[in-house]
Design an enzyme around this catalytic site. Structure first.
Site, PDB file in Angstrom:
ATOM      1  N   MET A 360      -4.055 -26.676  23.274  1.00  0.00           N
ATOM      2  CA  MET A 360      -3.042 -25.985  22.465  1.00  0.00           C
ATOM      3  C   MET A 360      -3.327 -24.501  22.694  1.00  0.00           C
ATOM      4  O   MET A 360      -4.064 -23.864  21.939  1.00  0.00           O
ATOM      5  CB  MET A 360      -3.173 -26.397  21.002  1.00  0.00           C
ATOM      6  CG  MET A 360      -2.755 -27.852  20.779  1.00  0.00           C
ATOM      7  SD  MET A 360      -3.374 -28.541  19.237  1.00  0.00           S
ATOM      8  CE  MET A 360      -2.235 -27.796  18.071  1.00  0.00           C
ATOM      9  N   ASP A 361      -2.736 -23.985  23.749  1.00  0.00           N
ATOM     10  CA  ASP A 361      -3.172 -22.689  24.273  1.00  0.00           C
ATOM     11  C   ASP A 361      -2.954 -21.515  23.327  1.00  0.00           C
ATOM     12  O   ASP A 361      -3.745 -20.575  23.321  1.00  0.00           O
ATOM     13  CB  ASP A 361      -2.473 -22.398  25.609  1.00  0.00           C
ATOM     14  CG  ASP A 361      -3.105 -23.159  26.764  1.00  0.00           C
ATOM     15  OD1 ASP A 361      -4.304 -23.481  26.680  1.00  0.00           O
ATOM     16  OD2 ASP A 361      -2.408 -23.432  27.756  1.00  0.00           O
ATOM     17  N   GLY A 363      -2.855 -21.586  19.924  1.00  0.00           N
ATOM     18  CA  GLY A 363      -3.738 -21.684  18.772  1.00  0.00           C
ATOM     19  C   GLY A 363      -5.215 -21.722  19.131  1.00  0.00           C
ATOM     20  O   GLY A 363      -6.067 -21.390  18.307  1.00  0.00           O
ATOM     21  N   GLY A 447      -6.771 -19.259  31.519  1.00  0.00           N
ATOM     22  CA  GLY A 447      -7.639 -19.905  32.497  1.00  0.00           C
ATOM     23  C   GLY A 447      -6.932 -19.993  33.833  1.00  0.00           C
ATOM     24  O   GLY A 447      -6.528 -18.985  34.409  1.00  0.00           O
ATOM     25  N   ASN A 448      -6.744 -21.213  34.315  1.00  0.00           N
ATOM     26  CA  ASN A 448      -6.153 -21.414  35.637  1.00  0.00           C
ATOM     27  C   ASN A 448      -4.654 -21.152  35.673  1.00  0.00           C
ATOM     28  O   ASN A 448      -4.110 -20.750  36.692  1.00  0.00           O
ATOM     29  CB  ASN A 448      -6.426 -22.844  36.106  1.00  0.00           C
ATOM     30  CG  ASN A 448      -5.978 -23.883  35.100  1.00  0.00           C
ATOM     31  OD1 ASN A 448      -6.312 -23.798  33.917  1.00  0.00           O
ATOM     32  ND2 ASN A 448      -5.210 -24.849  35.543  1.00  0.00           N
ATOM     33  N   TYR A 449      -3.954 -21.411  34.554  1.00  0.00           N
ATOM     34  CA  TYR A 449      -2.504 -21.400  34.558  1.00  0.00           C
ATOM     35  C   TYR A 449      -1.934 -20.061  34.127  1.00  0.00           C
ATOM     36  O   TYR A 449      -2.524 -19.371  33.310  1.00  0.00           O
ATOM     37  CB  TYR A 449      -1.978 -22.455  33.572  1.00  0.00           C
ATOM     38  CG  TYR A 449      -1.224 -23.559  34.259  1.00  0.00           C
ATOM     39  CD1 TYR A 449      -1.855 -24.746  34.585  1.00  0.00           C
ATOM     40  CD2 TYR A 449       0.127 -23.408  34.589  1.00  0.00           C
ATOM     41  CE1 TYR A 449      -1.172 -25.758  35.229  1.00  0.00           C
ATOM     42  CE2 TYR A 449       0.804 -24.418  35.236  1.00  0.00           C
ATOM     43  CZ  TYR A 449       0.162 -25.586  35.549  1.00  0.00           C
ATOM     44  OH  TYR A 449       0.839 -26.577  36.184  1.00  0.00           O
ATOM     45  N   ASP A 450      -0.774 -19.718  34.661  1.00  0.00           N
ATOM     46  CA  ASP A 450      -0.060 -18.526  34.227  1.00  0.00           C
ATOM     47  C   ASP A 450       1.278 -18.937  33.645  1.00  0.00           C
ATOM     48  O   ASP A 450       1.984 -19.763  34.227  1.00  0.00           O
ATOM     49  CB  ASP A 450       0.167 -17.563  35.403  1.00  0.00           C
ATOM     50  CG  ASP A 450      -1.140 -16.953  35.881  1.00  0.00           C
ATOM     51  OD1 ASP A 450      -1.984 -17.714  36.389  1.00  0.00           O
ATOM     52  OD2 ASP A 450      -1.321 -15.738  35.746  1.00  0.00           O
ATOM     53  N   TYR A 451       1.609 -18.359  32.509  1.00  0.00           N
ATOM     54  CA  TYR A 451       2.888 -18.625  31.850  1.00  0.00           C
ATOM     55  C   TYR A 451       3.641 -17.313  31.709  1.00  0.00           C
ATOM     56  O   TYR A 451       3.151 -16.392  31.051  1.00  0.00           O
ATOM     57  CB  TYR A 451       2.668 -19.214  30.456  1.00  0.00           C
ATOM     58  CG  TYR A 451       2.014 -20.569  30.480  1.00  0.00           C
ATOM     59  CD1 TYR A 451       2.782 -21.727  30.596  1.00  0.00           C
ATOM     60  CD2 TYR A 451       0.636 -20.702  30.403  1.00  0.00           C
ATOM     61  CE1 TYR A 451       2.193 -22.978  30.628  1.00  0.00           C
ATOM     62  CE2 TYR A 451       0.033 -21.953  30.437  1.00  0.00           C
ATOM     63  CZ  TYR A 451       0.816 -23.084  30.553  1.00  0.00           C
ATOM     64  OH  TYR A 451       0.235 -24.315  30.594  1.00  0.00           O
ATOM     65  N   ASP A 517      19.121 -16.029  11.887  1.00  0.00           N
ATOM     66  CA  ASP A 517      19.815 -15.493  10.704  1.00  0.00           C
ATOM     67  C   ASP A 517      21.189 -15.067  11.188  1.00  0.00           C
ATOM     68  O   ASP A 517      21.427 -13.885  11.438  1.00  0.00           O
ATOM     69  CB  ASP A 517      19.075 -14.274  10.125  1.00  0.00           C
ATOM     70  CG  ASP A 517      17.907 -14.660   9.215  1.00  0.00           C
ATOM     71  OD1 ASP A 517      17.536 -15.848   9.185  1.00  0.00           O
ATOM     72  OD2 ASP A 517      17.373 -13.761   8.532  1.00  0.00           O
ATOM     73  N   ASP A 657      18.126 -20.212   4.204  1.00  0.00           N
ATOM     74  CA  ASP A 657      17.457 -19.484   5.280  1.00  0.00           C
ATOM     75  C   ASP A 657      16.656 -20.523   6.065  1.00  0.00           C
ATOM     76  O   ASP A 657      15.710 -21.116   5.527  1.00  0.00           O
ATOM     77  CB  ASP A 657      16.534 -18.413   4.683  1.00  0.00           C
ATOM     78  CG  ASP A 657      15.986 -17.481   5.757  1.00  0.00           C
ATOM     79  OD1 ASP A 657      16.264 -17.715   6.952  1.00  0.00           O
ATOM     80  OD2 ASP A 657      15.286 -16.512   5.394  1.00  0.00           O
TER      81      ASP A 657
HETATM   82 CU   LIG Z   1       1.738 -27.840  35.407  1.00  0.00          CU
END
Ligand SMILES: [Cu+2]
Ligand SMILES: *[C@@H]1O[C@H](CO)[C@@H](O)[C@H](O)[C@H]1NC(C)=O
Ligand SMILES: *[C@@H]1O[C@H](CO)[C@@H](O)[C@H](O)[C@H]1NC(C)=O
Ligand SMILES: *[C@@H]1O[C@H](CO)[C@@H](O)[C@H](O)[C@H]1NC(C)=O
Length: 718
Positions: A360-361, A363, A447-451, A517, A657
């Site tokens: 859960m990157d 958190g 770490g290894n992954y880029d988002y 909103d 709301d």
């Molecule tokens: Cu993947």
């Protein structure tokens, strides 16, 4: 033998896996910036002096000076004892009505307050504090000594976990049993998830896995492609000791990982590729950029005004998105706040060294904490505006991470609207308008992954939220060098990518918090359900048509949506009290595109903790305490404080709301092209106006003429 934290491999590790030290490195590369922690000389068009910048908008992040002040308030509050380790320290946003009524330049800012989450490992207690800056007072101090989860790991936690493992004789012996030298390893502190006993024993655990960096000329930056397979140390982070070492699969070689260096310096020496070269290209704006930045975070562009800020956990927060009505000039609310709330990444391998890889990157690590400075001209085009992040470290002191968010205008060569008229030829009607958009971007390297996360604003009122994945696969070592060697009944849990390397199947679920909103907070969630309607015999030559029925969700239970092609609906957030001239409620709809649903068992521990991915859409009543879909304390969480548990209360959501939650999912069966670094894979969803404007809001958009685009000359003509 004991390996000290300062060994070269470890400092590289800290940099690559965690990235919090990037600031240091960044400034080392720019020795001209003398006042290292505070002054950023590298932003386009403006120099942010962080020690003197002040907030001008109620949602502006805490400034360097404000963070420094919070630090001194905390020190005094805990005095004479030490301040527990600070895991989160950020603006406590003022209550919504205060923000909505704020008039910039006229009203004083609402009280500036800080939310602090600290952890005292000696008593296993989580502290939540609310600090008021003006009065230097601690307004609230809650202590939970039996927490059901922990705040995200700090930089100090990560390095401590690694030095604990590498300082353990048993672990070092295990490394040596593989013919490896601990000094040549890079080790990753992996969150352990939660699977019962061990993770619920009243302390925090981290799993350490290592990769072979190689030595001498064999040293490759792409150590991720050289896993030391089957070696895992379970570390009690709070006691600073190794609980257990798993050392299996010793027969699996550490692949030499030749030719996996992805840096330009390594590619430049190769023979030219066979295709034609693609010449560099950029977007030109003869008259300069057309967006304005006020107070560092408020962006005005075309008909939009939006507040954007970096965030240690979410990466980037987009607030107060408003559009101006082209008919009336009225500023109209669209979205109060939008951000990535959680990012769940379960790997599909149940074996010992892999079952716990269910991250859960947001958190557990923080998407802002792991965001590196964007790469100019490549991550963002020329002319982009960059925002620095000012975050607090575990000691509660602020530090500056430059260029974490960029904002730029984008022209893809797309069309905003067009028509050529063939039926009245004498008028020669050929109308087309170019589509230019505004993008706010951030990129986390977890770490290894880029988002890469983009919020893209169109002139027609549409917002497109795009997630792109890149970086390195998390790979698994294997004895196999060819698929022909794999016994037919054996599940590899992935794809053989190269000799001795498997890319393990996994998912990415990016859960967005979308506090819509639309024309104000009082909104309803409406399902526009489409179904086959059969005609009566003799009614029509047609036997069937599609009929749309409107279904307003009364409670949370009626707004849990699983997307189905065979049973489709549109999903609108409408303001029932704001009607157009012809009577339709003003609204925005969420338009999913390619996405994926979790296939895990709902009782599987990782899925239970990430139960917020059980549906693609949820709607909850606004509650400022419910922002993090996996719970405020996601590390080792047990799933008792998630969007799913909140939503089970089945609260009323009609004309209230409301907050919409959307999960954008990716199934990822790795393929050879993902090796040694993945070309980006993207998906997106839209928030699109529906009956919000009286008519096409960009009817008045001007086309381009030759005189508007005078800037570029081909090199040959100079
Ligand atoms: Cu993947
Ligand atoms: C901020 O830093 C600059 C550059 O070092 C320094 O000249 C200035 O006095 C500082 N201002 C404050 C308010 O500390
Ligand atoms: C790998 O296996 C395939 C058949 O599955 C075969 O065609 C190929 O020659 C093998 N390669 C090597 C290097 O053994
Ligand atoms: C707001 O959220 C918190 C945390 O989930 C919860 O304890 C509280 O009861 C909620 N308040 C309302 C009014 O639902």
């Amino acid at each position: 033998m004991r390996t000290s934290v300062s060994s070269p491999s470890l400092s590289l590790l800290l940099l690559l896996l965690v990235g919090v030290f990037v600031t240091t490195l960044y400034f080392h590369q720019h020795p001209s910036s003398s006042n290292i922690p505070i002054l950023n000389l590298h932003s386009d068009h403006h120099h942010v002096v962080h020690n003197s910048s002040t907030a001008t908008h109620p949602l502006d992040p805490l400034t360097f000076r404000e963070l420094t002040k919070v630090h001194s308030v905390l020190s005094a509050h805990y005095s004479p004892g030490p301040v527990p380790s600070v895991h989160s320290l950020s603006l406590h946003e003022p209550d919504k009505p205060l923000v909505l009524s704020f008039r910039p330049g006229v009203d004083p800012l609402p009280p500036r307050r800080a939310s602090v989450v600290a952890f005292d490992s000696s008593s296993n207690s989580v502290h939540q504090l609310l600090v008021d800056l003006a009065s230097a007072a601690v307004l609230r101090h809650d202590v939970d000594s039996r927490p059901s989860g922990y705040p995200r790991l700090t930089q100090e936690d990560l390095s401590r976990a690694m030095s604990t493992a590498l300082g353990d004789e048993g672990f070092v012996a295990a490394v040596r049993s593989r013919g490896l030298d601990p000094a040549d390893l890079v080790c990753g502190p992996l969150s352990s998830g939660w699977f019962g006993a061990e993770e619920a024993a009243g302390f925090r655990v981290v799993k350490i896995e290592c990769y072979a960096l190689g030595r001498g000329t064999e040293r490759s930056p792409n150590f991720f492609m050289r896993p030391v397979e089957g070696l895992v140390a379970l570390v009690n982070l709070d006691a600073g000791r190794v609980i257990r070492i798993v050392n299996r699969n010793r027969e699996i070689p550490v692949d030499p990982g030749e030719d996996t260096d992805y840096r330009y310096s390594a590619q430049r020496s190769r023979p030219a590729s066979h295709g034609l070269p693609v010449n560099p290209m950029s977007m030109e704006q003869a008259k300069g950029r057309s967006f304005k930045v006020e107070g560092g975070h408020t962006i005005r562009w075309a008909g939009w005004e939006v507040h954007i800020k970096p965030d240690a956990r979410a990466g980037m927060v987009v607030s107060r998105a408003r559009v101006v009505d082209p008919d009336t000039g009225e500023w109209r609310d669209v979205m109060y706040k939008g951000m990535v709330s959680e990012l769940f990444v379960p790997y599909m391998d149940p074996t010992e060294g892999w079952y716990f890889k269910t991250y859960m990157d947001a958190g557990e690590y923080g998407l802002g904490m792991t965001a590196m400075p964007l790469v100019r001209l490549n991550d963002c085009p020329r002319g982009a505006y960059y925002m620095d992040a000012v975050f607090a470290g575990a000691d509660g002191r602020p530090f500056v991470r430059p260029d974490v968010v960029c904002v730029f205008e984008k022209y893809d060569g797309d069309v905003a609207w067009r028509h050529s008229e063939a039926l009245i030829q004498e008028m020669d009607i050929r109308e087309a308008r170019p589509k230019v958009t505004l993008v706010a971007r951030t990129a986390a390297s977890v770490g290894n992954y880029d988002y890469i996360v983009d919020w893209e604003f169109q002139t027609d009122g549409l917002m497109r939220i795009k997630v792109s994945l890149s970086g390195m696969l998390m790979v698994k070592g294997t004895v196999y060098r060819n698929t022909s060697q794999v016994p037919e009944q054996e599940d590899l849990y992935g794809t053989l990518l190269a000799e001795n390397l498997i890319g393990v199947v996994h998912d990415h679920f990016v859960t967005f918090y979308l506090d819509m909103d639309v024309d104000g907070p009082g909104n309803s969630f409406v399902k526009m359900h489409m179904a086959k309607q059969k005609t009566s015999p003799g009614e029509s030559p047609r036997k069937s048509y599609v009929r749309v029925t409107k279904d307003v969700a009364k409670t949370e239970g009626e707004a849990k949506i699983k997307l189905k092609l065979s049973d489709p609906s549109e999903f609108h957030v409408v303001n029932p009290s704001r009607r157009s001239k012809v009577g339709n409620p003003s609204g925005y709809k969420i338009v999913p595109s390619a996405t994926a649903a979790s296939l895990l068992d709902e009782d599987d521990p990782p899925q239970y903790r990430s139960a917020f991915t059980n549906n693609q859409i949820w709607v909850t009543p606004y509650n400022r305490s419910e922002e993090w879909a996996g719970g405020l304390l996601a590390y080792q969480s047990q799933g008792d404080d998630t969007l799913a548990t909140w939503s089970d209360r089945d609260r009323p959501i009609e004309n209230k709301d409301i907050v919409m939650w959307y999960t954008l999912g990716f199934h990822h069966i790795p393929c050879q092209e993902d090796y040694p670094i993945m070309p980006t894979v993207s998906s997106s969803f839209d928030l699109k106006p529906v009956n919000f404007f009286r008519r096409n809001p960009i009817l008045g958009a001007a086309p381009y003429f030759e005189k508007d685009l005078p800037t570029c000359k081909p090199l040959a003509s100079l």
